[in-house]
Design a protein around this motif. Sequence first.
Motif, PDB file in Angstrom:
ATOM      1  N   TRP A  85       0.850  -1.190   0.000  1.00  0.00           N
ATOM      2  CA  TRP A  85       0.000   0.000   0.000  1.00  0.00           C
ATOM      3  C   TRP A  85       0.882   1.235   0.000  1.00  0.00           C
ATOM      4  O   TRP A  85       1.827   1.327   0.791  1.00  0.00           O
ATOM      5  CB  TRP A  85      -0.919   0.011   1.215  1.00  0.00           C
ATOM      6  N   VAL A  86       0.585   2.186  -0.888  1.00  0.00           N
ATOM      7  CA  VAL A  86       1.367   3.414  -1.012  1.00  0.00           C
ATOM      8  C   VAL A  86       0.466   4.609  -0.722  1.00  0.00           C
ATOM      9  O   VAL A  86      -0.673   4.673  -1.197  1.00  0.00           O
ATOM     10  CB  VAL A  86       1.972   3.547  -2.422  1.00  0.00           C
ATOM     11  N   PHE A  87       0.987   5.576   0.039  1.00  0.00           N
ATOM     12  CA  PHE A  87       0.235   6.784   0.366  1.00  0.00           C
ATOM     13  C   PHE A  87       1.203   7.959   0.449  1.00  0.00           C
ATOM     14  O   PHE A  87       2.424   7.782   0.493  1.00  0.00           O
ATOM     15  CB  PHE A  87      -0.556   6.622   1.669  1.00  0.00           C
ATOM     16  N   TYR A  88       0.651   9.209   0.472  1.00  0.00           N
ATOM     17  CA  TYR A  88       1.490  10.398   0.340  1.00  0.00           C
ATOM     18  C   TYR A  88       1.116  11.483   1.354  1.00  0.00           C
ATOM     19  O   TYR A  88       0.024  11.517   1.900  1.00  0.00           O
ATOM     20  CB  TYR A  88       1.347  11.037  -1.052  1.00  0.00           C
ATOM     21  N   SER A  89       2.068  12.396   1.516  1.00  0.00           N
ATOM     22  CA  SER A  89       1.820  13.667   2.191  1.00  0.00           C
ATOM     23  C   SER A  89       2.847  14.654   1.673  1.00  0.00           C
ATOM     24  O   SER A  89       3.870  14.259   1.105  1.00  0.00           O
ATOM     25  CB  SER A  89       1.924  13.535   3.718  1.00  0.00           C
ATOM     26  N   ASP A  90       2.591  15.947   1.842  1.00  0.00           N
ATOM     27  CA  ASP A  90       3.498  16.991   1.357  1.00  0.00           C
ATOM     28  C   ASP A  90       3.998  17.826   2.518  1.00  0.00           C
ATOM     29  O   ASP A  90       3.360  17.905   3.581  1.00  0.00           O
ATOM     30  CB  ASP A  90       2.794  17.915   0.355  1.00  0.00           C
ATOM     31  N   THR A  92       6.797  21.534   3.231  1.00  0.00           N
ATOM     32  CA  THR A  92       7.558  22.624   2.629  1.00  0.00           C
ATOM     33  C   THR A  92       9.050  22.386   2.840  1.00  0.00           C
ATOM     34  O   THR A  92       9.488  22.172   3.973  1.00  0.00           O
ATOM     35  CB  THR A  92       7.162  23.971   3.231  1.00  0.00           C
ATOM     36  N   ALA A  93       9.818  22.403   1.758  1.00  0.00           N
ATOM     37  CA  ALA A  93      11.258  22.221   1.850  1.00  0.00           C
ATOM     38  C   ALA A  93      11.916  23.488   2.368  1.00  0.00           C
ATOM     39  O   ALA A  93      11.325  24.569   2.393  1.00  0.00           O
ATOM     40  CB  ALA A  93      11.827  21.836   0.481  1.00  0.00           C
ATOM     41  N   THR A  94      13.180  23.378   2.755  1.00  0.00           N
ATOM     42  CA  THR A  94      13.895  24.524   3.336  1.00  0.00           C
ATOM     43  C   THR A  94      14.104  25.643   2.319  1.00  0.00           C
ATOM     44  O   THR A  94      14.220  26.818   2.693  1.00  0.00           O
ATOM     45  CB  THR A  94      15.261  24.061   3.865  1.00  0.00           C
ATOM     46  N   ASN A  95      14.171  25.329   1.030  1.00  0.00           N
ATOM     47  CA  ASN A  95      14.390  26.355   0.004  1.00  0.00           C
ATOM     48  C   ASN A  95      13.099  26.963  -0.520  1.00  0.00           C
ATOM     49  O   ASN A  95      13.099  27.708  -1.498  1.00  0.00           O
ATOM     50  CB  ASN A  95      15.192  25.770  -1.153  1.00  0.00           C
ATOM     51  N   GLY A  96      11.975  26.637   0.122  1.00  0.00           N
ATOM     52  CA  GLY A  96      10.692  27.170  -0.294  1.00  0.00           C
ATOM     53  C   GLY A  96       9.940  26.288  -1.259  1.00  0.00           C
ATOM     54  O   GLY A  96       8.763  26.543  -1.543  1.00  0.00           O
ATOM     55  N   ASP A  97      10.592  25.261  -1.802  1.00  0.00           N
ATOM     56  CA  ASP A  97       9.910  24.310  -2.674  1.00  0.00           C
ATOM     57  C   ASP A  97       9.048  23.369  -1.846  1.00  0.00           C
ATOM     58  O   ASP A  97       9.031  23.427  -0.612  1.00  0.00           O
ATOM     59  CB  ASP A  97      10.923  23.502  -3.488  1.00  0.00           C
ATOM     60  N   GLN A  98       8.339  22.506  -2.534  1.00  0.00           N
ATOM     61  CA  GLN A  98       7.528  21.497  -1.880  1.00  0.00           C
ATOM     62  C   GLN A  98       8.261  20.152  -1.884  1.00  0.00           C
ATOM     63  O   GLN A  98       9.102  19.900  -2.744  1.00  0.00           O
ATOM     64  CB  GLN A  98       6.189  21.324  -2.589  1.00  0.00           C
ATOM     65  N   SER A  99       7.938  19.325  -0.917  1.00  0.00           N
ATOM     66  CA  SER A  99       8.477  17.965  -0.864  1.00  0.00           C
ATOM     67  C   SER A  99       7.317  17.001  -0.740  1.00  0.00           C
ATOM     68  O   SER A  99       6.449  17.181   0.120  1.00  0.00           O
ATOM     69  CB  SER A  99       9.426  17.786   0.325  1.00  0.00           C
ATOM     70  N   ARG A 100       7.299  16.016  -1.617  1.00  0.00           N
ATOM     71  CA  ARG A 100       6.281  14.965  -1.504  1.00  0.00           C
ATOM     72  C   ARG A 100       6.909  13.759  -0.828  1.00  0.00           C
ATOM     73  O   ARG A 100       7.966  13.261  -1.239  1.00  0.00           O
ATOM     74  CB  ARG A 100       5.719  14.582  -2.860  1.00  0.00           C
ATOM     75  N   ILE A 101       6.233  13.278   0.232  1.00  0.00           N
ATOM     76  CA  ILE A 101       6.717  12.129   0.990  1.00  0.00           C
ATOM     77  C   ILE A 101       5.879  10.914   0.600  1.00  0.00           C
ATOM     78  O   ILE A 101       4.688  10.858   0.905  1.00  0.00           O
ATOM     79  CB  ILE A 101       6.628  12.383   2.503  1.00  0.00           C
ATOM     80  N   PHE A 102       6.506   9.979  -0.085  1.00  0.00           N
ATOM     81  CA  PHE A 102       5.859   8.723  -0.429  1.00  0.00           C
ATOM     82  C   PHE A 102       6.173   7.709   0.667  1.00  0.00           C
ATOM     83  O   PHE A 102       7.327   7.582   1.080  1.00  0.00           O
ATOM     84  CB  PHE A 102       6.380   8.176  -1.764  1.00  0.00           C
ATOM     85  N   LYS A 103       5.154   6.992   1.114  1.00  0.00           N
ATOM     86  CA  LYS A 103       5.365   5.905   2.075  1.00  0.00           C
ATOM     87  C   LYS A 103       4.719   4.632   1.543  1.00  0.00           C
ATOM     88  O   LYS A 103       3.686   4.689   0.874  1.00  0.00           O
ATOM     89  CB  LYS A 103       4.774   6.262   3.442  1.00  0.00           C
ATOM     90  N   ARG A 104       5.342   3.506   1.856  1.00  0.00           N
ATOM     91  CA  ARG A 104       4.858   2.229   1.345  1.00  0.00           C
ATOM     92  C   ARG A 104       4.919   1.166   2.440  1.00  0.00           C
ATOM     93  O   ARG A 104       5.920   1.050   3.140  1.00  0.00           O
ATOM     94  CB  ARG A 104       5.734   1.783   0.157  1.00  0.00           C
ATOM     95  N   GLN A 124       5.423  -9.815   8.611  1.00  0.00           N
ATOM     96  CA  GLN A 124       5.990  -8.581   9.144  1.00  0.00           C
ATOM     97  C   GLN A 124       5.711  -7.466   8.135  1.00  0.00           C
ATOM     98  O   GLN A 124       5.833  -7.679   6.916  1.00  0.00           O
ATOM     99  CB  GLN A 124       7.495  -8.727   9.360  1.00  0.00           C
ATOM    100  N   VAL A 125       5.310  -6.310   8.616  1.00  0.00           N
ATOM    101  CA  VAL A 125       5.077  -5.156   7.751  1.00  0.00           C
ATOM    102  C   VAL A 125       6.334  -4.294   7.703  1.00  0.00           C
ATOM    103  O   VAL A 125       6.842  -3.873   8.749  1.00  0.00           O
ATOM    104  CB  VAL A 125       3.884  -4.316   8.245  1.00  0.00           C
ATOM    105  N   HIS A 126       6.853  -4.071   6.495  1.00  0.00           N
ATOM    106  CA  HIS A 126       7.990  -3.185   6.288  1.00  0.00           C
ATOM    107  C   HIS A 126       7.480  -1.845   5.763  1.00  0.00           C
ATOM    108  O   HIS A 126       6.631  -1.812   4.873  1.00  0.00           O
ATOM    109  CB  HIS A 126       8.965  -3.785   5.281  1.00  0.00           C
ATOM    110  N   ARG A 127       8.008  -0.767   6.306  1.00  0.00           N
ATOM    111  CA  ARG A 127       7.630   0.564   5.833  1.00  0.00           C
ATOM    112  C   ARG A 127       8.824   1.206   5.124  1.00  0.00           C
ATOM    113  O   ARG A 127       9.910   1.334   5.699  1.00  0.00           O
ATOM    114  CB  ARG A 127       7.182   1.464   6.986  1.00  0.00           C
ATOM    115  N   ASP A 128       8.613   1.598   3.865  1.00  0.00           N
ATOM    116  CA  ASP A 128       9.634   2.275   3.072  1.00  0.00           C
ATOM    117  C   ASP A 128       9.158   3.700   2.779  1.00  0.00           C
ATOM    118  O   ASP A 128       7.958   3.981   2.822  1.00  0.00           O
ATOM    119  CB  ASP A 128       9.866   1.542   1.741  1.00  0.00           C
ATOM    120  N   SER A 129      10.080   4.567   2.461  1.00  0.00           N
ATOM    121  CA  SER A 129       9.696   5.944   2.157  1.00  0.00           C
ATOM    122  C   SER A 129      10.639   6.547   1.117  1.00  0.00           C
ATOM    123  O   SER A 129      11.778   6.102   0.946  1.00  0.00           O
ATOM    124  CB  SER A 129       9.704   6.813   3.426  1.00  0.00           C
TER     125      SER A 129
END
Length: 235
Positions: A85-90, A92-104, A124-129
């Motif tokens: 299962w893959v899901f996301y959140s966003d 704000t990066a330090t330079n003002g850009d956006q960062s998308r965080i993918f988790k699986r 066992q559930v493994h979480r990757d990002s």
Amino acid sequence: MQFILDNLVAIVVACVLLLGLQVTQVRSQHASIEQVASHSVKAKTLVFGQWVERDIMDIGANFGTNMYRFEEPTVDPETGNATEWVFYSDTTATNGDQSRIFKRYRLVETEFATFRDTTYQMYQVHRDSVVVDFPAHDVPPPLASIADDDWVHNTWSIGTLSFFQIDLLDRMGETPRIDDDPANDIDVYKVDYIRVRFGVVPEYVLKPDNYLRELYWVKTLKVRPYWTPPPSLEN
């Protein structure tokens, strides 16, 4: 011989008392080990449940009105387990850009737990990002842009899960399908709740196995963006 016959009753009573003390001691030791095993599995189950809950509550953070925040889970048709299962959140990066965080989440087989009348395949559930930066107000990177080597394994659950299921539900508690056709894929834009269920087998199986076999955890969580109840439900 005459001494034994004269004191036969006392000898029998002494033997019974000695046997009773031994049985009591064995049961006490068994209860003590059972208590330790039960406490261990409950504590590890709670830790796993808490980080799953935090992950789900963070889904869609900083998305605004964007409803597409997760993929449909890959489900094993035989066991009903969510194998990926893959899901996301966003953010704000330090330079003002956006960062998308993918988790699986990935479900990985471990060992077998054997009882007198059944055998459990454990998991066992493994979480990757993956964290991907992109210009502010630009189109976020799609999941297809993530290569297998980009994923970073960062944590994992207890290794004695007996099952792991993820249900995507609408506000009526049903699984929404595209065009309302049960044969179609899940319509992720209409998902309001995510229900997570899993079972945990104790890491130490005592003999005889007549104590705690399996512990269950289930929780239904509201995901972003929070919807406004229809007028009929506000009163």
